[in-house]
Design an enzyme around this catalytic site. Structure first.
Site, PDB file in Angstrom:
ATOM      1  N   HIS A   1       0.900  -1.294   0.153  1.00  0.00           N
ATOM      2  CA  HIS A   1      -0.027  -0.002  -0.010  1.00  0.00           C
ATOM      3  C   HIS A   1       0.749   1.381   0.041  1.00  0.00           C
ATOM      4  CE1 HIS A   1      -2.893  -2.859   0.776  1.00  0.00           C
ATOM      5  NE2 HIS A   1      -2.928  -2.926   2.057  1.00  0.00           N
TER       6      HIS A   1
ATOM      7  N   LYS B   1      -0.176  -1.096  14.119  1.00  0.00           N
ATOM      8  CA  LYS B   1      -1.446  -1.700  15.106  1.00  0.00           C
ATOM      9  C   LYS B   1      -1.358  -0.872  16.318  1.00  0.00           C
ATOM     10  CE  LYS B   1      -2.380  -4.858  11.572  1.00  0.00           C
ATOM     11  NZ  LYS B   1      -3.509  -4.582  10.769  1.00  0.00           N
TER      12      LYS B   1
END
Ligand SMILES: *[C@@H]1O[C@H](CO)[C@@H](O)[C@H](O)[C@H]1NC(C)=O
Ligand SMILES: *[C@@H]1O[C@H](CO)[C@@H](O)[C@H](O)[C@H]1NC(C)=O
Ligand SMILES: *[C@@H]1O[C@H](CO)[C@@H](O)[C@H](O)[C@H]1NC(C)=O
Ligand SMILES: *[C@@H]1O[C@H](CO)[C@@H](O)[C@H](O)[C@H]1NC(C)=O
Ligand SMILES: *[C@@H]1O[C@H](CO)[C@@H](O)[C@H](O)[C@H]1NC(C)=O
Length: 791
Positions: free
Chosen positions: A272, A365
């Site tokens: 990405h 995360k």
């Protein structure tokens, strides 16, 4: 309203696909859509929704459709699940309820579940499609297979499709693949080669759903449309920094078996963020419709990127991850995963336009907020003496805001002190109502803001591109391999590195802030020393180093990474002091896995360590040839010695192999080492001895039950270990306790029980050898990480 959707689709197509592809895409006829993994999570969450939207947008076209959900389960058991998923698809916002209900009923009627496992299953599917075409007298437009299955199944499925499901008579075949496309360059090459035998390159659509995000796919058109304003400033003279950021608040609980093998770099940065980097830095194609030109310009940037090494990355891991791994992978308490859940990487494009511009790619995360954006921060050469609130004093920036965050919606923001962007895309609008939020340091009212009129899901967007045969927003094989070539060396160099442990959420505070210095990146926060009177405080508020007492000796404690940094710093200080005073530093090092992180730290961060005047000795050695991986010296060589400039004659491995045999008493290896020690050191004293502790309390190779008293006179002795290899050579307490400084390093949750016991037991070197470490003149310091100390 339906018309808008069609118009949108047509504009999208204008952006990509060759003339032949567009013609092919427009050939009306019957389209068969097959989703493999048709009842899986991705299909349930996005794919069927996307295909329903496609169907709705094509309802008044000349195309007809059938949809197949494919899976390994037999139809009887999977069918009910399958139809539950289909029934749950929602209506596109631009469709009336009545119209949608009709379309949904048709969509359900055109869909069926099929077990697709064996070659016969695939042949059966092909036969079914052909029969249907024949019975209804339809021409075939094409077949679309969406592989929403684990990557290891790709090659097999691709072969089955090639051998039995290719359409005849000029109809198209398109096969859609989801990442991961390999886990490094060699595996990506192998997968590409395998797929290449079954499918043509133009038949493969590798999805990176980021490229379907509306703001991401607007980057190139935006750059082109605003060429006049951007050309003068889109370069190294004006760009201060480029940041590409994807922050997530979720953890990876439940997905550990997959995630632990990949980590954030493979999961997010390699694909990405790299794709966004390409769109931001590539030369905009003269013809945005030319896929060749787009791909060519992307590859040019890949070839200008400077290689990424260890100094271009910092990594982290959220605190709870370790326990999640132990649980989901059935590991014991002392299992440590080094998989990063956070990474920040500093890249540079070494061409005339971008040379020296720092490009930061970061994702993680369990961070404080969910947001994705790319920011181009420009230099501001205006010095504001007084009116600091006026617009020309503020940051100059362009923000491609992919979604979420404080803004909540996708948008392109240009700070008003730059220029007013043109807006030509009919699908976009300007935002003039400014909510009271600020984006990256500027209130919304200080930006020109553009946003899509209708928000579309990335998958729905990409599915419409696949249907239209527009390949610009997919990953070509060359593109994929170029990306892996960039990331693979970094991934290899990070192997064995300890990620910084972070608590998660808002508690991370400034822990993950980074500092960019030249070509290198590091964490910004320095180690903080708390005074001993604060030791009693709760452990959760301190991701810091604390000092206290353990077994009436000095203790330093911190999270692993800080602890290692502190020990490395102390070691360097001791070395410099010894060299200043005596011109030499005698250091004895232990084997085992605990000191490896320390060795890496010394190699990477302590360039000024006086290696030239340092002598390296061994605390203990296993009776195996030094060339074997089990040898402590071998490991020391691999992790430390070969990376630093230490003279060969300053390195002192233990002579475990003499007369072509290992550790035989008569060969006198221990005595030999003792003599060498006496010859080179002042009174056989080391300046620094680094020790570890085993689960049974052993230190060096002095094990419980060994007759330590019998070794009273010697400095070096042969000993016996209860675990293989049994024979050892070791420094004795005599040698250890004469040292100026002894460091005892204990790390990992697995050592918590041991630390608890050691805090209680009396000195008893026969039973707990480590309690025999008592420097007669020097100092002993325990370095215990929080995992071992707190558990
Ligand atoms: C597909 O299979 C045929 C044989 O059935 C083979 O000749 C061909 O090379 C395969 N690959 C492609 C890309 O067509
Ligand atoms: C742009 O590229 C497309 C696809 O290759 C081609 O059909 C078209 O003629 C090109 N347009 C121009 C202006 O060159
Ligand atoms: C973990 O261990 C349990 C019990 O030993 C076993 O039932 C389970 O299948 C194991 N899980 C994995 C992922 O190995
Ligand atoms: C904007 O929001 C901030 C904090 O959320 C608040 O302090 C401020 O009063 C608000 N301003 C306006 C004009 O609503
Ligand atoms: C050797 O060690 C003794 C005792 O620790 C010390 O007094 C002396 O200065 C040392 N000699 C040298 C050359 O450093």
């Amino acid at each position: 309203m339906l018309v808008t959707v069609l118009v949108l689709l047509v504009t999208l197509c204008a952006l990509g696909g060759t003339a032949e592809e567009r013609q092919e895409a427009q050939r009306p006829g019957h389209v068969s859509v097959v989703i493999l993994g048709g009842t899986g999570d991705l299909a349930k969450k996005y794919l069927w929704q996307g295909f329903f939207q496609l169907y709705a947008s094509q309802a008044s076209s000349a195309n007809t459709f059938s949809f197949y959900g494919g899976g390994l389960s037999p139809a009887d058991s999977a069918k009910p699940v399958f139809f539950e998923i289909l029934k749950a698809v929602s209506c596109p916002k631009d469709l009336s309820q009545e119209r949608c209900a009709v379309l949904k009923e048709q969509f359900l009627r055109l869909s069926q579940y099929r077990q697709l496992k064996t070659l016969e299953d695939y042949q059966g599917l092909a036969k079914h499609v052909e029969q249907q075409l024949q019975e209804e007298g339809m021409t075939e437009a094409g077949r679309l297979f969406y592989l929403s299955v684990p990557a290891f199944a790709y090659a097999d499925i691709a072969e089955k499709i090639n051998s039995s499901c290719r359409p005849a008579g000029g109809a198209w075949l398109r096969v859609v693949l989801e990442k991961p496309f390999g886990h490094d360059l060699p595996s990506a090459q192998a997968l590409a080669a395998q797929l290449g035998t079954a499918l043509k390159d133009e038949e493969m659509y590798r999805i990176d759903h980021y490229l379907g995000k509306q703001v991401v796919s607007r980057i190139l058109p935006f750059r082109k449309e605003n060429k006049d304003s951007l050309d003068p400033i889109w370069n190294k003279h004006h760009i201060e920094r480029i940041e590409i950021v994807l922050k997530e608040t979720l953890d990876v609980k439940g997905r550990i078996p997959f995630y632990d093998q990949y980590g954030v770099i493979r999961d997010v940065l390699q694909n990405h963020l790299t794709e966004v980097l390409m769109l931001l830095t590539m030369t905009p194609p003269v013809n945005v419709s030319s896929i060749q030109e787009v791909q060519q310009n992307k590859l040019e940037i890949f070839s200008s990127l400077l290689p990424l090494g260890k100094n271009q990355a910092v990594i982290g891991q959220y605190q709870a991850y370790k326990a999640e791994v132990q649980k989901e992978l059935n590991k014991t308490q002392d299992h440590v995963s080094l998989t990063p859940t956070f990474a920040a990487v500093l890249a540079h494009v070494a061409d005339a336009r971008y040379e020296g511009v720092p490009i930061l790619l970061t994702s993680g995360k369990m961070l404080d907020e969910r947001v994705g954006y790319a920011r181009i921060l420009f230099k501001n050469d205006i010095f504001c003496l007084q009116s600091q609130d006026s617009v020309h004093c503020k940051p100059k920036q362009i923000v491609f805001h992919f979604g979420h965050g404080s803004l909540q919606y996708p948008a392109i923001l240009v700070s008003k002190n730059l220029f007013k962007p043109v807006q030509t895309d009919a699908g976009w609008k300007e935002v003039t109502e400014h909510a009271n939020v600020s984006v990256l340091g500027l209130p919304l009212s200080d930006y020109y803001v553009q946003t899509p009129k209708v928000q579309r899901e990335a998958y729905a967007e990409l599915i419409s591109h696949i249907f239209a045969g527009c390949k610009n927003n997919f990953i070509s094989t060359e593109n994929l391999l170029a990306s892996w070539s960039l990331w693979t060396p970094l991934l290899s160099s990070l192997k064995g590195s300890f990620p910084r442990v972070y608590p998660g959420g808002a508690d991370n505070g400034g822990m993950l802030d980074v500092q960019l210095k030249g070509n290198e990146i590091s964490f910004n926060s320095k180690v903080v020393i708390i005074s001993p009177d604060q030791v009693g405080r709760s452990s959760t508020d301190g991701f810091q180093v604390m000092q206290g007492k353990f077994r009436s000796a000095e203790m330093v404690s911190a999270w692993a990474e800080e602890l290692v940094e502190r020990l490395a710093a102390d070691l360097q200080e001791a070395a410099e002091a010894a060299v200043r005073k005596e011109g030499v530093f005698h250091l004895a090092l232990s084997g085992g896995s605990t000191p490896i992180a320390l060795f890496h730290r010394l190699v990477l961060h302590h360039f000024s360590f006086p290696w030239r005047d340092t002598h390296v000795w061994m605390v203990d050695e296993r009776c195996v040839p030094l060339t074997e991986a089990e040898s402590n010296f071998h490991s020391l060589h691999d992790h430390l010695l070969q990376h630093v400039r230490i003279p060969y004659y300053n390195i002192h491995p233990m002579p475990v192999q003499l007369n072509q045999r290992l550790c035989v008493e008569e060969d006198g290896g221990a005595l030999l080492y003792e003599k060498e020690l006496g010859k080179l050191t002042n009174g056989s004293s080391f300046h620094f001895v680094l020790l570890g502790v085993g689960y049974d309390g052993h230190t060096a190779s002095l094990f419980p039950g060994s007759k330590v008293k019998e070794l009273r006179q010697s400095m070096v002795a042969l000993t016996e270990s209860p675990i293989k290899p049994h024979q050892r050579m070791s420094l004795t307490f005599n040698a250890i306790n004469q040292a100026h400084r002894v460091a005892l390093m204990v790390m990992g949750k697995g050592k918590h029980e041991l630390i608890t016991q050691l805090s209680r037991v009396k000195d008893d070197p026969e039973k707990w050898p480590v309690t025999g470490v008592k420097p007669t003149h020097g100092t002993l310091i325990w370095y215990i990480d929080y995992d071992a100390l707190i558990g």
